[in-house]
Design an enzyme around this catalytic site. Sequence first.
Site, PDB file in Angstrom:
ATOM      1  N   CYS A  65       0.824  -1.217   0.000  1.00 19.69           N
ATOM      2  CA  CYS A  65       0.000   0.000   0.000  1.00 19.69           C
ATOM      3  C   CYS A  65       0.852   1.258   0.000  1.00 19.69           C
ATOM      4  O   CYS A  65       0.658   2.151  -0.817  1.00 19.69           O
ATOM      5  CB  CYS A  65      -0.938   0.000   1.207  1.00 19.69           C
ATOM      6  SG  CYS A  65      -1.970   1.485   1.303  1.00 19.69           S
ATOM      7  N   CYS A  70      -1.765   1.730  -2.846  1.00 22.31           N
ATOM      8  CA  CYS A  70      -2.788   2.761  -2.702  1.00 22.31           C
ATOM      9  C   CYS A  70      -2.243   4.167  -2.489  1.00 22.31           C
ATOM     10  O   CYS A  70      -2.809   5.128  -3.024  1.00 22.31           O
ATOM     11  CB  CYS A  70      -3.767   2.384  -1.591  1.00 22.31           C
ATOM     12  SG  CYS A  70      -3.069   1.496  -0.204  1.00 22.31           S
ATOM     13  N   LYS A  73      -0.452   5.456  -5.762  1.00 20.12           N
ATOM     14  CA  LYS A  73      -1.529   5.444  -6.772  1.00 20.12           C
ATOM     15  C   LYS A  73      -2.475   6.619  -6.578  1.00 20.12           C
ATOM     16  O   LYS A  73      -2.883   7.277  -7.536  1.00 20.12           O
ATOM     17  CB  LYS A  73      -2.276   4.111  -6.671  1.00 20.12           C
ATOM     18  CG  LYS A  73      -3.434   3.901  -7.665  1.00 20.12           C
ATOM     19  CD  LYS A  73      -4.754   4.404  -7.149  1.00 20.12           C
ATOM     20  CE  LYS A  73      -5.154   3.855  -5.799  1.00 20.12           C
ATOM     21  NZ  LYS A  73      -5.534   2.453  -5.820  1.00 20.12           N
ATOM     22  N   TYR A 202      -9.660  -3.669 -10.703  1.00 17.79           N
ATOM     23  CA  TYR A 202      -9.557  -2.275 -10.276  1.00 17.79           C
ATOM     24  C   TYR A 202      -8.189  -1.671 -10.572  1.00 17.79           C
ATOM     25  O   TYR A 202      -8.080  -0.481 -10.913  1.00 17.79           O
ATOM     26  CB  TYR A 202      -9.930  -2.133  -8.794  1.00 17.79           C
ATOM     27  CG  TYR A 202      -8.909  -2.643  -7.816  1.00 17.79           C
ATOM     28  CD1 TYR A 202      -7.972  -1.785  -7.253  1.00 17.79           C
ATOM     29  CD2 TYR A 202      -8.876  -3.977  -7.430  1.00 17.79           C
ATOM     30  CE1 TYR A 202      -7.028  -2.234  -6.347  1.00 17.79           C
ATOM     31  CE2 TYR A 202      -7.946  -4.445  -6.520  1.00 17.79           C
ATOM     32  CZ  TYR A 202      -7.020  -3.575  -5.988  1.00 17.79           C
ATOM     33  OH  TYR A 202      -6.085  -4.031  -5.103  1.00 17.79           O
ATOM     34  N   GLU A 206      -7.788   1.659 -12.898  1.00 15.72           N
ATOM     35  CA  GLU A 206      -7.208   2.839 -12.246  1.00 15.72           C
ATOM     36  C   GLU A 206      -6.001   3.360 -13.020  1.00 15.72           C
ATOM     37  O   GLU A 206      -5.903   4.555 -13.312  1.00 15.72           O
ATOM     38  CB  GLU A 206      -6.809   2.505 -10.806  1.00 15.72           C
ATOM     39  CG  GLU A 206      -7.990   2.346  -9.865  1.00 15.72           C
ATOM     40  CD  GLU A 206      -7.594   1.967  -8.460  1.00 15.72           C
ATOM     41  OE1 GLU A 206      -8.392   2.197  -7.541  1.00 15.72           O
ATOM     42  OE2 GLU A 206      -6.466   1.428  -8.264  1.00 15.72           O
ATOM     43  N   HIS A 467     -28.322  20.057  -0.304  1.00 24.82           N
ATOM     44  CA  HIS A 467     -28.503  20.493  -1.685  1.00 24.82           C
ATOM     45  C   HIS A 467     -27.642  21.710  -1.989  1.00 24.82           C
ATOM     46  O   HIS A 467     -27.519  22.607  -1.155  1.00 24.82           O
ATOM     47  CB  HIS A 467     -29.985  20.848  -1.912  1.00 24.82           C
ATOM     48  CG  HIS A 467     -30.311  21.235  -3.302  1.00 24.82           C
ATOM     49  ND1 HIS A 467     -30.378  20.317  -4.329  1.00 24.82           N
ATOM     50  CD2 HIS A 467     -30.564  22.453  -3.844  1.00 24.82           C
ATOM     51  CE1 HIS A 467     -30.679  20.945  -5.441  1.00 24.82           C
ATOM     52  NE2 HIS A 467     -30.803  22.249  -5.182  1.00 24.82           N
ATOM     53  N   GLU A 472     -27.141  13.661  -2.178  1.00 22.60           N
ATOM     54  CA  GLU A 472     -28.534  13.821  -1.742  1.00 22.60           C
ATOM     55  C   GLU A 472     -29.465  12.845  -2.458  1.00 22.60           C
ATOM     56  O   GLU A 472     -30.553  12.541  -1.960  1.00 22.60           O
ATOM     57  CB  GLU A 472     -29.008  15.250  -1.961  1.00 22.60           C
ATOM     58  CG  GLU A 472     -29.163  15.665  -3.408  1.00 22.60           C
ATOM     59  CD  GLU A 472     -29.659  17.096  -3.559  1.00 22.60           C
ATOM     60  OE1 GLU A 472     -30.773  17.385  -3.064  1.00 22.60           O
ATOM     61  OE2 GLU A 472     -28.928  17.927  -4.146  1.00 22.60           O
TER      62      GLU A 472
END
Length: 478
Positions: A65, A70, A73, A202, A206, A467, A472
């Site tokens: 990682c 991660c 990345k 993934y 990515e 909003h 939402e």
Amino acid sequence: GASALFNAQALYSRWCLNNLRRAMSKSFDYLVIGGGSGGLGSARRAASLGANVAVIEHGRLGGTCVNVGCVPKKVMFNTAVHAEYLRDHKEYCFDLQNDSYTFNWNAMKQKRDDYVKRLNGIYYANLEKDKVTLLRGDAKFTGPKEVTVNGEKYTAKHILIATGGHPKMDSNIPGIEYAISSDGFFELEQQPKNVVVIGAGYIAVELSGIFNALGSKVSLLIRGKTVLRKFDTMIGECLTEELKSSGINLISGCNVQKITKEGETLTVHLGCPNGDNKITGVDCLLYAIGRAPNTSDLGLEIPGVKVNASGHIEVNDFQDTSVSGIYALGDVCGKAELTPVAIAAGRKLAHRLFGNELNSKLDYSDIPSVVFSHPPVGSIGLTEGEAVKEHGKDNIKVYKADFLPMYYQMVTHKSRMRMKLVTFGPNEKVVGLHMIGLGADEMLQGFGVAIKMGATKKDFDGCIAIHPTQSEEFVTMR
């Protein structure tokens, strides 16, 4: 300046001396094999609970990682997002000189690498703070409670295997030596102009998105019709279309037959349903076809630790292996291969072994996950297909939203937002939540808390919408 460098060197020297003193011991309460996120998380927590702990690691601290996963990345994802904003700047009425800019890949790599090195240093400092011994080298079992590191034998009442995994490469393909893995992505000194990425998971999407957003020509080869086939079908279908519309050349149903090199570029020869094909002038061929566990050189047969056909270590819900006193967690087990999962499992295990919490274990259900694709993906719980299979179609109700976020109302480039709630039973308990679109990566965490608490559709409806936001929509679905 110079004083900061001197202080850092002094701190490192003191750490080396203290660590050397601790390493003279050959017996520990807890030996952790692997200095990645899971191993370090468990080791430090055990030490805080009073255990005498050692971590065995041959490479840089932080594991996949921090070093080739991660963290770097995400730095590159953020870099690519900047390129996307620059693409849209004119339509938001900003005027750059001559409407142009340049990107320096090598300079960004240096900044990224420096950041990772700082993180490595923080890990060293944390081990020193918690008085965890670091043993440098590769561990191999020589007995049920004994491992050898650089010819020295160490014993412990409890031994954790947290050695992680590595990228798979298809060694049967002629010319595979010209290709790189996802690890190699972080070694690229210059930005490639013509990239081919192999894979539909993934990592593949990515890295393809990063290359593409930064201006490389990208071809993505997938075996099936869509990417991310383990996710809800809405996610895979929508992201596949988004990749195509972003300019990525998506090639499905073809297999790499061989790779040849002519001068400085590669030719990727393909076998396709409608005949052979090839991609020429490739200066970067990247394989992202999955990962394999680091278990083959540990000597697991000595204590008798069982592994499955793929080499992953078999564990129960408490991370126990088939041998008493030996445990495993993280990517080496092949279940929910995510950094926060390994950290949480490691800490839970430490509390069970050294904190007198005999029932301490990680709950592997409803784990949120994000894919930093372009656009990003967020997902937690059951897919629609899984929910129907588990609970029956008549007991499942699905709510969906499909709209264009306000950001894209101002620009030519369009990217829609898709959302899905999967509910179960008369109370409509939310058992799955899936989304793809702008901001999905930062939206999921809060909804993850709600779903872990057992939220129903009525609970979602009872929350007043914020909003104008994309999020939402999850509390206004009908």
